[in-house]
Design an enzyme around this catalytic site. Sequence first.
Site: not given
Length: 235
Positions: A20, A24, A43, A87, A90, A204, A217
């Site tokens: 996402g 990353r 963008r 995908r 997280s 989480d 992370r």
Amino acid sequence: MTIHIGAEKGEIAETVLLPGDPYRAKWAAETFLDDVKLVNEVRGMLGFTGTWNGNKVTIQGSGMGMPSLSIYVNELIRDYGAKTLIRIGSCGGMQNSVNVRDVILAMTSTTLSTPSRGIMKEMNFAPCADWNLLQAAAQAAQAKGTPTHVGGIYSSDVFYDERPDLNEQMVRHGILGVEMEAAELYILAARHKCRALAVLTVSDHLLTGEALPSSDRESSFGDMVEIALQAAFPT
């Protein structure tokens, strides 16, 4: 070149990993791929193409939520010929047996709503992963010794959820984790006869309140990226 992706024809691989977060995507490309080239920055949604073990791979940011992912996946499939879409992201754990830093392989994805809802009308379509990708990912995770769970997840269309009763039902029915993109990815893959999988790191936990600090992370997400690449290109 499309409205949202500035890559030229031939710059996008048939195999695309979809984090996402565009940063990353940058981290994963620079860490795991060779001969990396920036192919999209429209963008600020960064995309990179390189090779992994000699195989051409694109890592393209997809944004947050199913509407954003739907834009990128539609264009990747329709205009660039993507065939395998994984995908990497997280999720929040929803079972006591699932721990922070574990990996979840989403066999299915339950949801209240997706951008494809208008097409499905009254039907409750059951989106699921590609079996060969799922099997290869499970084998790769086992070989690495990564704590991994395979099963159903929940793709929410809101981040700040105020429906504790709904979360209770997800937990009650064995849902492993919650995220915001996989259901639409699986529906689009089914529609266009492509392969899709969601490989998710538990960052989480909804039951325990535990969460990875931001500094941990990226290092914790390395296993997820390797599992996704090994699933796409099993040896």
